[in-house]
Scaffold this active site. Structure first.
Site, PDB file in Angstrom:
ATOM      1  CB  VAL A 732      -0.942   0.005   1.209  1.00 52.71           C
ATOM      2  CG1 VAL A 732      -1.763   1.280   1.225  1.00 52.71           C
ATOM      3  CG2 VAL A 732      -1.860  -1.186   1.164  1.00 52.71           C
ATOM      4  CG  ASP A 843     -10.314  -9.833   9.603  1.00 54.69           C
ATOM      5  OD1 ASP A 843     -10.205 -10.052  10.821  1.00 54.69           O
ATOM      6  OD2 ASP A 843      -9.348  -9.546   8.873  1.00 54.69           O
ATOM      7  CB  ALA A 846     -10.095  -2.076  17.215  1.00 52.71           C
TER       8      ALA A 846
END
Length: 1308
Positions: A732, A843, A846
């Site tokens: 990314v 999934d 936090a």
């Protein structure tokens, strides 16, 4: 042939030591049946193995070698020559298996009912220890079962073995040898082994004993020629042709010779035509013939067994324990009252009567008292059921005494003791062995089988209705002359006689126990069993008898029943029959003629003639015969031998060949017809399909089409700036998107697939793009576009503050209760949207919730998400990594994922927020989580949570998925809590808690360090007009505020929207405190009339407008702005908190006076644009409206203490009188307040157009259905995340160190 010759040269060296030895020299030991179970102490496991098999040659059972360490001495296993069951070698670490002398595995019991030899998992996962060689160089025979060799990391040479030569029935289902053994890194066999060996040297070559034999051999052989065949009773090979040259025996070993069966206990004597006792008899013990069974075995027929079958009892004859058939009921000894297990009992009662079931002998006494028969309320014992007294019908002996002082009133006799033969009297009751007292309902005793009272006296008194007692000669029952009789106060004899209560006429003068011919002590004429009769059935009757004194005995079953008037037999046995019912062998009647019975020197075969008399077969007939000559011998094709002459076999062979060819032709024609019919059927089905294909769909689902659009971006439009992280599929980057033909710069996240990934990764990458592009919600990250370059690129909106997990951990000292509950609501609404779209996230955590601004979070990471079809209720996942600590129990066990399993993950996510980034089940190995959850343990209650919040979490963790709340219910529940946050979350200093500035995040600072974001535009502001068919808002031009100005040219005009009492919103979406500090704003499409100029702080300016009564609807001309600005639209997450509402809008848009009304639904928080120009050289960014430059600065008031704090929803203690919009006017900023606006994000709040604000329902619909956000964060590589665990690592045997479990909580 050279191969066979080479192997046999080596095999000849072993023949001398390999022949069968007499059974007397064989050391036999018992096997085990533990399979993979082992002792907890590995030292004790090794010692037990050595104790079992040291100096053992024959294992009677299974040889199981499991859980042995690498440094153990296993040389004691070299003595083992034979295993009757299976051999299991598993979970070991030693390198060499020293079963060098093991010849044969019989496979009488198989591992998993399939394998006689199972070798697997013999290596240590975290080391270099494991099984490398199989020392089975002499193993040549497996009589039953297959071979399983698998998952031995270091094992060599096993794949070179010719297992088909060892296994007697080498079916494919019995053979398993896979490549998970260490075959790739092993050396080659010695050149003399011709490719088949157990090890690297010439001493480890495999010896072949079956596949190299001549065709004429029907078993093993010791050479390739016809003369080298082993005896048919040999197993595993031989050293010569005799039955004493075998390495092992196929059936039994009789003193070194292999035989079909051991010498029988009885042999047929052809002279006397009788089976006589064989003095040379031996018993079968495993595969050996022994003269005497081991001391812990008993003899059953001609075999050594561990215990007698249920129909036989153990007796001892001539010092030999034997099993004999039970004549009636097999004996069972039980404790009596006052002995053994009934030591504390005083009487037979309902609590202990079941212990006497099937008892034939009572070791002790039987006592019947009133507390047992009628119950004992004091000890809570119920009355006894009279039917249960029938358990005593099996009793034949009582060693003590029989005491009856109470009996059920509906029973008139003691017939339950009809089989009682002996009362021992070893223990007496006041000198008595039989006591019957005061039983008024008893009329007869009916002890019809009682023959002996060994000791003690008899006492029968006060039984007013008892008869027949006076007819019995009691002294015939006594064993000694000292025994006495006390019988009195019973019914008088003359009264009994008067009423006909007398003995049957068939009884003798010895008397009787009751009425009927079966109660006689002895019979006057004849008896049949226990019944007295007039005569025997000598000449008639259903069955015929002969007289044996006064006893009638039935004729032998082999005697044919004669016509009436003729005797069927003259005495006992089959030799006294008048005529045989089947066959006659000499003087005896038999069921069939002898066929293979063992004689003194050979087997006996006879045939029956036309008179059904048996005669011997010709000596050449070894399988039986149908007549006296050699031509009448019976021939069995499967034996490979025939005694028929060649001319007699020729027609049979010809008939067999012709019949076989005919069957083959029929089968071929049948197969051809089947194939033809199947082809025609397929063509017809295809024709019907083509005819109806264009008419209508075959399986219409009724599901609405997915009309989401996917934007394809060019690689030239994207610029990569910085690496943000790496994931399972790629990397990314932080990047910039410059749309073709435009000058705007949009910060984005670019997710690039690795070049080394395969087609499967590309498919999964595009599946994730499909899901992200289909989702449209303000709290879900949505795709901006896809670049189909050689390496696929997913482009999403850049989230400036990273994941929520890191955010709460970084700012845990500045996050208050309001913000935590707001996040709970937003996550629940996002998941509720996913549930409406039938998407299971799988999934949620936090770490997969991203922060766009402190007031706005979004759910991301759809790498594991799955869309459900219209008729699906659940999704069953394949293998792979899974976040075990966030998953519901049904997901871990069955890999079944539903929306309710996402609810479980939501509960864990909320727990992470309430613990400010705590790790769930910290310190507990992931493999222990399923057992932990099944035992009822859950995450502990966070310190800041009240019981109300914690109970919501607990409901999310219910085992039953249907019992968990829905996301809609969770959103409503947390919305209710968010209206009064300090009631549900207790945080120290919550009232003074300052929300962290959006620009204070470390993640955000890192994003801004490497790129000038002066001209950046947020992706949503660029794209939203393309997704909404609503009028674009009109904005004024933006200029800078002159920081030296101190006067206000015009006061802000009023405008209206439903607001809380602790803040107000400008018409552009900005916020202000009671002191009138301006907040970031966006203009709406309406203008507002000017108001009188106010002095001092802006709060005073608003006092006039607040108190002038009803406000009027503003009207003003529109102001046009550039096209780039018009792309900006209302943020869908804007909401007005509902604490202390001031009023509501009327039909004309004016605010009505405040009155009580229900609280509105909790809406989404105001969101800032994170990418605007930053302050440079200490100057403050100006408000767009130039009229603000006239604002004057007055002295600060006492309440200005909050002016430098970030202004967010529900964070102020004071409320503003009313909410107003400002248009075309300027507020001055007090000098002390300038620094409150250093953060440029505070200047960019936005609201939707006015038309949207006037219709809250319309706003809510758009905020739920059309708005979407993007994110550039990718989840880390699964293998690097310790919270994920693969399915294989949860299997039994995975060893992980168990760290301490610091926090546990149990849900009851």
């Amino acid at each position: 042939m050279k191969l066979a010759t080479g192997l046999w040269v080596w095999g000849s060296l072993l023949m001398a030591a390999g022949t069968v030895q007499p059974s007397a020299s064989q050391s036999v030991c018992a096997g085990t049946e533990n399979k993979l179970s082992s002792l907890s102490d590995l030292e004790q496991q090794y010692r037990a193995l050595r104790k079992y098999y040291e100096n053992c040659e024959v294992v009677m059972g299974n040889l199981e070698i499991t859980s042995i360490e690498h440094n153990r001495d296993l040389s004691f296993l070299r003595s083992i020559r034979e295993v009757t069951g299976y051999v299991l070698v598993a979970l070991n670490q030693f390198r060499y298996l020293p079963l060098e002398n093991l010849r044969i595995i019989r496979g009488t019991k198989l591992y998993e009912d399939r394998y006689a030899l199972a070798i697997f998992l013999n290596y240590r996962k975290d080391g270099n220890f494991g099984l490398q060689e199989l020392g089975l160089k002499n193993l040549t025979e497996i009589l039953n079962g297959g071979v399983y060799v698998d998952q031995n990391k270091f094992l060599c040479y096993a794949d070179t073995i010719h297992w088909q030569d060892i296994v007697r029935n080498p079916w494919p289902s019995n053979m398993t040898l896979v490549s998970t053994n260490g075959s790739s890194g092993c050396g080659r066999c010695h050149k003399s082994c011709t490719g088949r060996c157990w090890g690297p040297t010439e001493n480890h070559c495999q010896t072949l004993t079956r596949t190299v034999c001549a065709e004429q051999c029907d078993g093993r052989c010791y050479g390739p020629y016809v003369s080298d065949c082993c005896h048919r009773e040999c197993a595993g090979g031989c050293s010569g042709p005799k039955d004493t040259d075998c390495f092992a025996c196929m059936n039994f070993n009789d003193s070194g010779a292999c035989v079909t069966q051991c010498p029988q206990t009885f042999v047929y004597n052809p002279t006397t035509f009788q089976l006589e006792h064989n003095f040379n008899a031996k018993y079968t013990y495993g595969a050996f013939c022994v003269k005497k069974c081991p001391h812990n075995f008993v003899v059953d027929s001609s075999s050594c067994v561990r215990a007698c079958p249920s129909s036989k009892m153990e007796v001892e004859e001539n010092g030999i324990k034997m099993c004999k058939p039970c004549t009636d009921i097999c004996p069972k000894a039980c404790d009596g009252i006052g002995t053994g297990s009934l030591m504390s009992a005083q009487t037979v009662d309902s609590s202990n009567i079941d212990k006497f079931i099937n008892c034939t002998k009572i070791n002790g006494n039987l006592i019947f008292l009133v507390t047992g028969i009628h119950g004992d309320p004091y000890n809570a014992i119920d009355a006894i059921d009279p039917e249960k007294l029938n358990v005593f019908r099996t009793v034949r002996e009582i060693t003590g005494f029989l005491n009856i002082q109470s009996w059920p009133p509906n029973m008139t006799d003691f017939s339950v003791f009809s089989n009682l033969v002996t009362i021992g009297g070893r223990v007496l009751y006041s000198g008595l062995s039989l006591l019957i007292l005061k039983q008024q309902g008893i009329t007869s005793l009916q002890f019809q089988s009682l023959k002996e009272i060994s000791a003690g006296n008899i006492y029968i008194t006060d039984n007013s209705n008892l008869c027949y007692y006076h007819t019995i000669n009691w002294t015939t029952l006594f064993s000694t002359i000292n025994q006495r009789i006390v019988i009195r106060d019973n019914r008088r004899a003359e009264n009994c006689t008067a009423e006909g209560m007398v003995c049957n006429h068939l009884c003798s003068n010895d008397g009787c126990w009751g009425p009927g011919p079966d109660q006689c002590l002895s019979c006057r004429r004849f008896s049949r069993g226990k019944i007295c009769i007039e005569s025997c059935n000598l000449y008639d009757g259903e069955f015929r008898e002969f007289e044996n004194g006064s006893i009638c005995v039935e004729c032998d079953s082999q005697c044919e029943k004669m016509e009436d008037g003729l005797l069927t037999c003259h005495g006992p046995g089959p030799d006294n029959c008048t005529k045989c019912s089947h066959f006659k062998d000499g003087p005896n009647c038999v069921e069939k003629c002898p066929d293979g019975l063992q004689g003194a020197n050979s087997f006996i075969f006879k045939y029956a003639d036309q008179d059904r008399e048996c005669h011997p077969c010709h000596p050449n007939c070894t399988q039986g015969c149908n007549g006296p000559t050699s031509h009448d011998c019976i021939y069995y094709p499967w034996t490979g031998h025939s005694t028929l002459p060649q001319h007699a076999r020729t027609p049979l062979i010809a008939a067999g060949v012709i019949g076989g060819l005919f069957i083959l032709v029929i089968m071929a024609l049948t197969f051809a017809v089947y194939v033809r019919r199947k082809s025609i059927k397929k063509k017809r089905a295809l024709r019907r399909f083509l005819e109806t294909e264009l008419v209508e769909p075959l399986t219409p689902s009724g599901t609405a089409p997915n009309q989401a659009q996917l934007r394809i971006l060019k690689e030239t439009e994207l610029k990569r700036v910085k690496v943000l992280g790496s994931g399972a599929f790629g990397t990314v980057y932080k990047g910039i998107w410059v749309p073709e033909g435009e000058t705007v710069k949009i910060p984005v996240a670019i997710k690039i697939l690795n070049e080394t990934t395969g087609p499967k990764a590309n498919v999964e990458f595009m599946d994730e793009a499909l899901i992200m592009a289909s989702m449209d919600h303000p709290h879900l990250v949505r795709l901006l576009g896809v670049c189909l370059s050689p390496t696929i690129q997913l482009v999403t909106q850049l989230m400036p503050h990273g994941c929520l997990l890191d955010y709460v951990h970084e700012h845990k000292d500045n996050i208050g209760s309001q913000l935590l509950l707001n996040w709970c609501v937003q996550i629940a609404k996002g998941m509720m949207y996913l549930e409406e779209r039938r998407l299971v996230h799988r999934d949620l955590a936090a770490r997969n919730v991203l922060v766009k601004s402190p007031n706005h979070v979004k759910i991301t990471d759809f790498g594991l998400a799955r869309l459900l079809e219209g008729d699906e209720k659940e999704y069953n996942a394949d293998g792979g990594k899974m976040p075990i600590k966030w998953m519901a129990l049904e997901c871990i066990h069955y890999r079944k994922f539903t929306h309710q399993s996402d609810v479980w993950s939501y509960g864990v996510t909320i727990w992470e927020l309430m613990t400010f980034g705590g790790k769930p089940y910290d310190g507990i190995p992931t493999r222990e989580i399923p057992d932990l959850l099944e035992k009822g343990e859950r995450l502990p209650q966070p310190p800041i949570c009240t019981i109300d919040v914690y109970m919501v979490m607990v409901k999310c963790w219910m085992i039953d998925a249907d019992s968990r709340p829905k996301f809609k219910e969770l959103a409503a529940e947390f919305s209710r809590m968010a209206r009064d946050p300090q009631r549900y979350l207790v945080i120290q200093g919550d009232d003074r808690m300052k929300l962290p500035s959006p620009n204070d995040s470390k993640f955000f600072q890192n994003l801004l360090d490497e790129e000038d974001l002066e001209d950046m535009m947020d992706a949503e502001e660029y794209l939203v007009p393309q997704a909404f068919n609503i009028p674009p808002p009109i904005y004024t031009s933006r200029t800078r505020i002159d920081s030296n100005r101190s006067e206000i040219g015009h006061s802000p005009p009023p405008a209206y929207t439903p607001m809380s009492g602790n803040q107000f919103v400008y018409q552009d979406g900005g916020f202000a405190t009671q002191q009138g500090m301006p907040m970031p704003y966006r203009a709406t499409t309406s203008t507002i009339p000017e108001a009188p100029v106010a002095q001092g702080a802006t709060a005073e300016m608003f006092d006039d407008s607040c108190c002038n009564g009803t406000l009027r609807k503003p009207v003003a001309p529109h102001v046009q702005e550039d096209s780039s600005t018009q792309r900006y639209s209302a943020d869908p997450t804007v909401f007005a908190p509902e604490r202390n509402p001031r009023g509501e809008l009327d039909e004309e848009g004016y605010m009505t006076p405040m009155h009580d009304k229900p609280k509105q639904e909790y809406l989404n928080p105001v969101e800032e644009n994170p990418f605007v120009s930053r302050r440079k050289n200490g100057d403050l960014q100006a408000l767009d409206n130039p009229e603000y430059h006239s604002a004057s600065s007055g002295p600060p008031k006492a309440e200005d203490e909050y002016v430098n704090e970030p202004l967010y929803l529900n964070t102020f203690a004071n409320a503003l009188g009313s909410a107003e919009y400002m248009k075309n006017s300027v507020l001055s900023v007090p000098e002390k307040a300038k620094k409150a606006f250093d953060n440029p994000d505070y200047w960019n709040h936005s609201l939707p157009p006015r038309s949207t604000l006037q219709h809250p329902d319309y706003l809510q619909e758009y905020s739920t259905k059309y708005f979407y956000k993007q994110n550039g964060r990718i989840r880390p590589i699964v293998a690097e995340n310790p919270e994920y665990l693969s399915e294989f690592s949860l299997k039994p045997g995975t060893m992980l160190p168990p760290p301490p479990y610091r926090h546990r909580n149990t849900v009851v």
